[in-house]
Design a protein around this motif. Structure first.
Motif, PDB file in Angstrom:
ATOM      1  N   LYS A 219      -0.815  42.470  32.875  1.00  0.00           N
ATOM      2  CA  LYS A 219      -0.192  41.143  32.844  1.00  0.00           C
ATOM      3  C   LYS A 219       0.426  40.799  34.193  1.00  0.00           C
ATOM      4  N   LEU A 220       0.983  41.825  34.876  1.00  0.00           N
ATOM      5  CA  LEU A 220       1.539  41.597  36.212  1.00  0.00           C
ATOM      6  C   LEU A 220       0.465  41.150  37.200  1.00  0.00           C
ATOM      7  N   LEU A 221      -0.767  41.571  36.940  1.00  0.00           N
ATOM      8  CA  LEU A 221      -1.885  41.192  37.811  1.00  0.00           C
ATOM      9  C   LEU A 221      -2.481  39.837  37.427  1.00  0.00           C
ATOM     10  N   GLY A 222      -1.864  39.162  36.447  1.00  0.00           N
ATOM     11  CA  GLY A 222      -2.319  37.815  36.091  1.00  0.00           C
ATOM     12  C   GLY A 222      -3.273  37.749  34.914  1.00  0.00           C
ATOM     13  N   TYR A 223      -3.459  38.869  34.188  1.00  0.00           N
ATOM     14  CA  TYR A 223      -4.348  38.878  33.033  1.00  0.00           C
ATOM     15  C   TYR A 223      -3.556  38.652  31.744  1.00  0.00           C
ATOM     16  N   LYS A 224      -4.263  38.254  30.690  1.00  0.00           N
ATOM     17  CA  LYS A 224      -3.686  38.186  29.356  1.00  0.00           C
ATOM     18  C   LYS A 224      -4.376  39.243  28.502  1.00  0.00           C
ATOM     19  N   THR A 225      -3.631  39.856  27.608  1.00  0.00           N
ATOM     20  CA  THR A 225      -4.183  40.951  26.802  1.00  0.00           C
ATOM     21  C   THR A 225      -3.750  40.817  25.346  1.00  0.00           C
ATOM     22  N   TYR A 226      -4.601  41.335  24.460  1.00  0.00           N
ATOM     23  CA  TYR A 226      -4.211  41.498  23.061  1.00  0.00           C
ATOM     24  C   TYR A 226      -5.135  42.520  22.412  1.00  0.00           C
ATOM     25  N   SER A 227      -4.698  43.049  21.288  1.00  0.00           N
ATOM     26  CA  SER A 227      -5.487  44.064  20.574  1.00  0.00           C
ATOM     27  C   SER A 227      -5.494  43.729  19.089  1.00  0.00           C
ATOM     28  N   ARG A 228      -6.694  43.750  18.494  1.00  0.00           N
ATOM     29  CA  ARG A 228      -6.833  43.542  17.052  1.00  0.00           C
ATOM     30  C   ARG A 228      -7.859  44.536  16.526  1.00  0.00           C
ATOM     31  N   ASN A 229      -7.494  45.279  15.464  1.00  0.00           N
ATOM     32  CA  ASN A 229      -8.387  46.309  14.908  1.00  0.00           C
ATOM     33  C   ASN A 229      -8.859  47.303  15.973  1.00  0.00           C
ATOM     34  N   ASP A 230      -7.931  47.686  16.862  1.00  0.00           N
ATOM     35  CA  ASP A 230      -8.200  48.657  17.940  1.00  0.00           C
ATOM     36  C   ASP A 230      -9.228  48.153  18.964  1.00  0.00           C
ATOM     37  N   ILE A 231      -9.509  46.866  18.954  1.00  0.00           N
ATOM     38  CA  ILE A 231     -10.385  46.260  19.969  1.00  0.00           C
ATOM     39  C   ILE A 231      -9.484  45.600  21.009  1.00  0.00           C
ATOM     40  N   ILE A 232      -9.515  46.091  22.245  1.00  0.00           N
ATOM     41  CA  ILE A 232      -8.660  45.557  23.315  1.00  0.00           C
ATOM     42  C   ILE A 232      -9.407  44.445  24.051  1.00  0.00           C
ATOM     43  N   THR A 233      -8.753  43.306  24.175  1.00  0.00           N
ATOM     44  CA  THR A 233      -9.327  42.152  24.873  1.00  0.00           C
ATOM     45  C   THR A 233      -8.454  41.805  26.067  1.00  0.00           C
ATOM     46  N   ILE A 234      -9.085  41.639  27.228  1.00  0.00           N
ATOM     47  CA  ILE A 234      -8.378  41.279  28.462  1.00  0.00           C
ATOM     48  C   ILE A 234      -9.113  40.111  29.100  1.00  0.00           C
ATOM     49  N   TYR A 235      -8.360  39.133  29.591  1.00  0.00           N
ATOM     50  CA  TYR A 235      -9.006  37.969  30.194  1.00  0.00           C
ATOM     51  C   TYR A 235      -8.025  37.204  31.071  1.00  0.00           C
TER      52      TYR A 235
END
Length: 435
Positions: A219-235
């Motif tokens: 997040k410090l590098l400007g990304y957004k993250t979330y996790s659902r059902n152990d699937i990590i999403t970064i964008y």
């Protein structure tokens, strides 16, 4: 498990929209029950309730009352009213695996990711044993005016996003198709956005202790993250949502990352000799500390109390992109020097011979694969695979050189054009300065 398909609409766009929003197929049978009545009473009367309350229909980037009118306006605005008018996509779920609410939620998220620059109507049908989503996508982007390209890469992306969302919601997915998997893999390999994201993620994992630290530092590098059902999403904003395990492989699953973080905490650091520790400290001071205070300084050193000599710098995404371009230019310049390329003719001749060698190796590899499939013994197959593995790095290098030649030629033509028009531009500036 969700199956997907997409086809073009060349006439009757309004009729296609009317078909997917048919009230008999999209009716929300739960609407009007106590849960919805309580919700309406608890909210302000002026609230504009979404269509999916009464019908499972949503419109993205266009009006819910008349999406056809908005799509038509976009086409007229960019003078692209002929040819393919729109695309009709389809997403069908396994029987009994999903409710209409969840199916529609997945459909909306799918449309937001896959067609974010286009006007889309999403409708969930319940008239068959398999609940399914329909999408009508305007062929012209309301942002750029560009037409949607239904090529192999976008087909692979369509399948990948659908599968990823199903995994996020705990639904089953289709078995991997090698062709689709390879197409998506090449999309990731050739895309700078994915490359930078993967480099950033690897870097952050290398100096983090917990998964939470990894997410916070991304997040410090400007990304957004979330996790659902152990699937990590970064964008990043306005960019593809990257489910890192799907894009980068099993090494980026939640369990694998936790395993990497665990092993990094178990690294046995070799103790530095006392002399070198004090030499490091005494190089910055004229005082020679001994006894208890010297021992205190030694412990401070081991615990990392002293400031780092070169604290880690966080560069913005745009700067890192420019650095990658600079590295590429340096490699291309080195390539030209090593091969004594000084003129366009030299470049074209080199590119021609490189392409011929590339084609020969591609033909040889294709023949080897044919021999592999025809061979009847495992020993022979192993021998052929060894030959293929020997050719593969050479093909990769030749493909890289081919790209170098294309990029250098294109950039050279652009520079030459600017040079040819320099005097004209200068004269225009002088003329304008007189007024």
């Amino acid at each position: 498990m969700a199956t997907t398909s997409i086809w073009s609409i060349k006439n009757n766009l309004k009729q296609s929209i009317n078909y997917i929003i048919n009230p008999e197929k999209t009716l929300n049978e739960d609407y009007g029950k106590d849960t919805y009545n309580c919700l309406e009473l608890s909210l302000n009367k002026d609230c504009n309730f979404k269509n999916e309350k009464t019908h499972y229909v949503s419109c993205l980037n266009c009006s819910e009352t008349d999406p056809y009118k908005d799509m038509k306006f976009t086409k007229e605005r960019y003078f692209k009213t002929d040819g393919i008018l729109a695309f009709h996509a389809y997403q069908s779920f396994k029987e009994g695996e999903v409710t209409a609410d969840v199916a529609h939620e997945i459909g909306v998220k799918f449309a937001e990711e896959m067609f974010k620059d286009y006007e889309v109507v999403v409708a969930t049908h319940q008239n068959t044993n398999h609940i399914h989503n329909h999408f009508i996508i305007n062929s012209v982007s309301f942002k750029t005016g560009k037409k949607y390209n239904n090529n192999r890469t976008n087909l692979a992306k369509l399948r990948q996003i659908s599968d990823s969302l199903c995994e996020e919601y705990g639904l089953s997915v289709l078995d991997e198709d090698i062709s689709y998997k390879n197409t998506y893999k090449h999309k990731v390999i050739d895309n700078d956005y994915y490359k930078v994201l993967k480099d950033d993620l690897d870097s952050v994992i290398s100096y983090s202790v917990t998964l939470k630290q990894v997410m916070d530092r991304m997040k410090l590098l400007g990304y957004k993250t979330y996790s659902r059902n152990d699937i990590i999403t970064i964008y990043r904003d306005n960019c593809d949502k990257v489910r890192i395990e799907k894009a980068f492989g099993n090494d980026y699953s939640k369990d694998s990352i936790n395993d990497r973080l665990y092993h990094s905490r178990q690294i046995a650091f070799k103790p530095m000799p006392h002399k070198s520790i004090f030499q490091e400290y005494l190089s910055k001071t004229n005082n020679h500390h001994k006894g208890i205070y010297g021992l205190y300084l030694y412990y401070c050193y081991l615990l990392g109390v002293f400031p780092k000599k070169y604290p880690k710098q966080y560069l913005s995404y745009s700067i890192r992109q420019e650095i990658k371009k600079l590295d590429l230019f340096s490699k291309q310049t080195e390539f030209m020097v090593n091969n004594k390329i000084e003129t366009i003719e030299d470049l074209d001749n080199f590119a021609k011979s490189n392409y011929e060698e590339y084609q020969n190796l591609m033909g040889k590899r294709e023949n080897l694969w044919k021999q592999y499939h025809r061979s009847k013994t495992e020993e022979k197959q192993t021998e052929i695979l060894a030959e293929i593995n020997d050719i593969q790095p050479k093909i990769k290098e030749l493909r890289k050189i081919e790209n170098y030649c294309k990029e250098i030629r294109k950039r050279s033509e652009s520079i030459q054009y600017n040079l040819n028009n320099f005097d004209k531009d200068l004269q225009k500036e002088k003329d304008n300065s007189r007024f």
